[in-house]
Design an enzyme around this catalytic site. Structure first.
Site, PDB file in Angstrom:
ATOM      1  N   ASP A   1       1.086  -1.079  -0.069  1.00  0.00           N
ATOM      2  CA  ASP A   1       0.217   0.027   0.085  1.00  0.00           C
ATOM      3  C   ASP A   1       0.757   1.309   0.081  1.00  0.00           C
ATOM      4  O   ASP A   1       1.354   1.596   1.053  1.00  0.00           O
ATOM      5  CB  ASP A   1      -0.821   0.168   1.155  1.00  0.00           C
ATOM      6  CG  ASP A   1      -1.978  -1.127   1.146  1.00  0.00           C
ATOM      7  OD1 ASP A   1      -1.556  -2.005   0.590  1.00  0.00           O
ATOM      8  OD2 ASP A   1      -3.152  -0.884   1.777  1.00  0.00           O
TER       9      ASP A   1
ATOM     10  N   LYS B   1     -10.404   0.176  -2.817  1.00  0.00           N
ATOM     11  CA  LYS B   1     -10.206   0.153  -1.069  1.00  0.00           C
ATOM     12  C   LYS B   1     -10.591   1.357  -0.443  1.00  0.00           C
ATOM     13  O   LYS B   1      -9.837   2.239  -0.391  1.00  0.00           O
ATOM     14  CB  LYS B   1      -8.886  -0.519  -0.681  1.00  0.00           C
ATOM     15  CG  LYS B   1      -8.481  -0.557   0.729  1.00  0.00           C
ATOM     16  CD  LYS B   1      -6.993  -1.193   1.237  1.00  0.00           C
ATOM     17  CE  LYS B   1      -7.047  -1.156   2.504  1.00  0.00           C
ATOM     18  NZ  LYS B   1      -5.504  -1.785   2.755  1.00  0.00           N
TER      19      LYS B   1
ATOM     20  N   LYS C   1      -6.940   3.320  -3.626  1.00  0.00           N
ATOM     21  CA  LYS C   1      -7.440   3.200  -2.004  1.00  0.00           C
ATOM     22  C   LYS C   1      -7.688   4.757  -1.732  1.00  0.00           C
ATOM     23  O   LYS C   1      -6.896   5.824  -1.849  1.00  0.00           O
ATOM     24  CB  LYS C   1      -6.650   2.584  -1.090  1.00  0.00           C
ATOM     25  CG  LYS C   1      -6.627   2.674   0.156  1.00  0.00           C
ATOM     26  CD  LYS C   1      -5.415   1.787   0.890  1.00  0.00           C
ATOM     27  CE  LYS C   1      -5.481   1.989   2.467  1.00  0.00           C
ATOM     28  NZ  LYS C   1      -4.178   1.173   3.132  1.00  0.00           N
TER      29      LYS C   1
END
Length: 331
Positions: free
Chosen positions: A168, A267, A231
């Site tokens: 991430d 996400k 995300k």
């Protein structure tokens, strides 16, 4: 009604195992600048969703179980220890009490991944060995993304070497705020290359991007550069995941898929702590992207406390009584 007649599907956590991986494409500035966001229409659409979606009984339990399978169970605290991470991993492998899973017919249910800082990758990998649950690591100077660029690239490489199968990364917000789309594309492209076989989630930190139009353009640029997921947030900003931001990002994903044929995951992260909120997000995914995205290889919640509330709701479904939250600890 949100029910689906689609046949059950084996849980597969990583998109590379079920989908052609998004290879990215050359930066198309004309396409980027066409990305727009009508704030009033977006907010009106987002505000209408929670009030008109209601699930009861077996349908609610089924959707909550799906939400569990899509959770990146997360601990990102300065006082994390190997013991705490091991307990979190045990919860990821059995997210709901065994008797409740048996009553629901959901033996074998797990979360989508466990997300940790780099130093905790080793303990997480050892604790999850044989489970099939991947370890995700936050990287690139998380959460601000302001460390020297060579160090950010090196951090990715070290995390992959340590066993993280998902990375991430955080983008440089200043590139969005100043309209430096070429710089953002080049940065994201290098992050993707550094990840190698590990799949990469691009954290936009949407609460710091200023406008929904910036969110739309940043989403498109990161996908063009090869992001496997986009995300919302690090969870450390003052504003994290919201329905309007999610709507903008999901529509960017849909447009990218229509234009290229590649599916990119989504996400939302930060502030999603209630079971009813999880269902609202799943409903939005179903309506905007379709059933295919309601799987852990294309949708994740970044969450730490959400699982506890979902487990309480499932216990109520099975027994008819609510239990105290302390009976469903996640760490």
């Amino acid at each position: 009604m949100l029910e689906t007649t689609e046949a059950p599907m084996t849980v597969t956590h990583l998109p590379q195992t079920t989908e052609p991986r998004n290879p990215g494409m050359p930066l198309d500035m004309e396409r980027v600048m066409r990305s727009r966001a009508n704030r009033s229409a977006i907010e009106r659409r987002a505000s209408s969703l929670p009030g008109r979606r209601s699930l009861k009984k077996d349908f609610q339990a089924a959707w909550l179980a799906r939400a569990i399978s899509c959770i990146d169970l997360t601990t990102l605290a300065g006082d994390d220890t190997p013991g705490r991470v091991a307990r979190l991993c045990a919860k990821a492998k059995q997210p709901v009490r065994e008797d409740l899973l048996e009553a629901l017919g959901l033996e074998g249910l797990t979360t989508g991944a466990v997300c940790v800082y780099h130093d905790m990758i080793g303990p997480a990998v050892r604790a999850l060995q044989g489970s099939g649950i991947p370890v995700a690591a936050v990287s690139t100077g998380f959460p601000a993304g302001l460390s020297p660029f060579p160090l950010r690239l090196a951090e990715i490489g070290e995390s992959v070497k340590a066993g993280a199968r998902e990375i991430d990364i955080v983008i440089s917000r200043r590139r969005v705020l100043t309209g430096d789309w070429e710089g953002l594309y080049d940065e994201m492209r290098q992050f993707r290359e550094a990840c190698g076989e590990a799949h990469v989630k691009a954290i936009l930190a949407t609460g710091e991007l200023g406008t929904l139009q910036n969110v739309a353009r940043a989403s498109m640029v990161c996908m063009m550069a090869g992001a496997d997921f986009i995300k919302t947030s690090t969870g450390k900003e003052s504003v994290n995941a919201t329905l309007p931001v999610s709507l903008v990002m999901m529509r960017a994903i849909r447009e990218y898929h229509e234009e290229t044929g590649y599916r990119v995951g989504y996400k939302p992260a930060g502030g999603i702590s209630k079971a009813k909120d999880a269902i609202t997000y799943l409903a939005l995914v179903k309506e905007e992207l379709g059933d295919r995205w309601l799987r852990p290889d294309l949708f994740r919640f970044g969450a730490s406390s959400l699982l506890g509330d979902i487990e309480r709701q499932l216990e109520h479904h099975v027994t008819g009584a609510y239990s105290a939250s302390w009976r469903h600890a996640i760490g």
